[in-house]
Design a protein around this motif. Structure first.
Motif, mmCIF file in Angstrom:
data_model
loop_
_atom_site.group_PDB
_atom_site.id
_atom_site.type_symbol
_atom_site.label_atom_id
_atom_site.label_comp_id
_atom_site.label_asym_id
_atom_site.label_seq_id
_atom_site.Cartn_x
_atom_site.Cartn_y
_atom_site.Cartn_z
ATOM 1 N N ASN A 1 0.819 -1.209 0.000
ATOM 2 C CA ASN A 1 0.000 0.000 0.000
ATOM 3 C C ASN A 1 0.855 1.263 0.000
ATOM 4 O O ASN A 1 0.441 2.301 -0.520
ATOM 5 N N ASP A 2 2.044 1.175 0.576
ATOM 6 C CA ASP A 2 2.924 2.336 0.622
ATOM 7 C C ASP A 2 3.643 2.572 -0.705
ATOM 8 O O ASP A 2 3.776 3.716 -1.150
ATOM 9 N N VAL A 3 4.114 1.504 -1.328
ATOM 10 C CA VAL A 3 4.931 1.667 -2.534
ATOM 11 C C VAL A 3 4.103 1.660 -3.818
ATOM 12 O O VAL A 3 4.536 2.178 -4.844
ATOM 13 N N LEU A 4 2.907 1.040 -3.751
ATOM 14 C CA LEU A 4 2.064 0.956 -4.946
ATOM 15 C C LEU A 4 0.603 1.052 -4.494
ATOM 16 O O LEU A 4 -0.114 0.059 -4.438
ATOM 17 N N PRO A 5 0.146 2.266 -4.136
ATOM 18 C CA PRO A 5 -1.196 2.433 -3.554
ATOM 19 C C PRO A 5 -2.320 1.871 -4.413
ATOM 20 O O PRO A 5 -3.338 1.421 -3.882
#
Length: 217
Positions: A88-92
């Protein structure tokens, strides 16, 4: 190698131990050795990427369980392992994101398959069929009747120490011997530790410093 071919190496100190108990003990010891050291690792056959498909099965050796995946490559590039929370942080928009070359992977169920992100899309325009290749760690099944030759050729003493320690520490058996069983258990753990260091050094003699393993960072 057939497990029952290993019985003569331990039976002298385990009088009247049933064959099935010996088989189980060799299988459980081999499982522990492989799980704790990652000594059984192989590069699996490449899986061809397919448009719109994010999940791919691991082609692991027959009679084994996939314990973990240590490396995955998409073509020449190494992919990065990410937990779902890190995703979720790197590829929302990971649920809908697509690419001709995924860069992240994980496995949310078990290591029988992996999921890649972004989902492959537009592969036809590349003119080639991209693939992913992975290196996996495997362990024998509890029902195993065979062990890979490299385990018995190189680590027979370690396996036998583990089997004798495991069985001699059983209470109220003809072969019970807590004192000697504790000795063999300690010998097995010592040799298992040596194997683990050897694996971390990627089987390169003389290497004492190893690269730390990253996951989800």
């Amino acid at each position: 190698m057939k497990i029952d071919e290993l019985y003569p190496y331990v039976l002298a100190e385990l009088p009247d131990c049933p064959d099935e108990m010996l088989r189980q003990s060799f299988a459980f010891t081999a499982m522990d050795l492989c799980r704790q050291t990652h000594i059984w690792n192989e590069i699996a056959d490449a899986a061809i990427l397919v448009d719109g498909i994010a999940d791919y099965d691991i082609d692991y050796p027959s009679g084994t369980i996939a314990e973990t995946v240590t490396s995955v490559w998409c073509g020449p590039r190494e992919m990065r392992a990410k937990t779902m929370s890190a995703m979720n942080d790197v590829l929302p928009d990971w649920q809908t994101a697509t690419s001709t070359h995924p860069i992240y992977y994980n496995s949310t169920a078990d290591w029988g398959s992996i999921s890649v992100y972004p989902t492959p899309r537009g592969l036809a325009q590349l003119g080639i069929k991209p693939s992913i290749t992975l290196r996996g760690v495997f362990i024998p099944k509890a029902t195993a009747t065979d062990l890979p030759n490299f385990l018995t050729d190189r680590y027979l003493e370690c396996l036998c120490a583990g089997v004798k320690g495991r069985l001699m520490l059983q209470p109220n058996q003809k072969w019970s011997n807590p004192q000697i069983g504790a000795f063999y258990k300690g010998e097995y753990e010592r040799m298992r530790g040596d194997v683990r260091v050897f694996v971390l050094a990627e089987r390169v003699p003389g290497v004492t410093r190893v690269r730390p393993i990253r996951f989800g960072g």
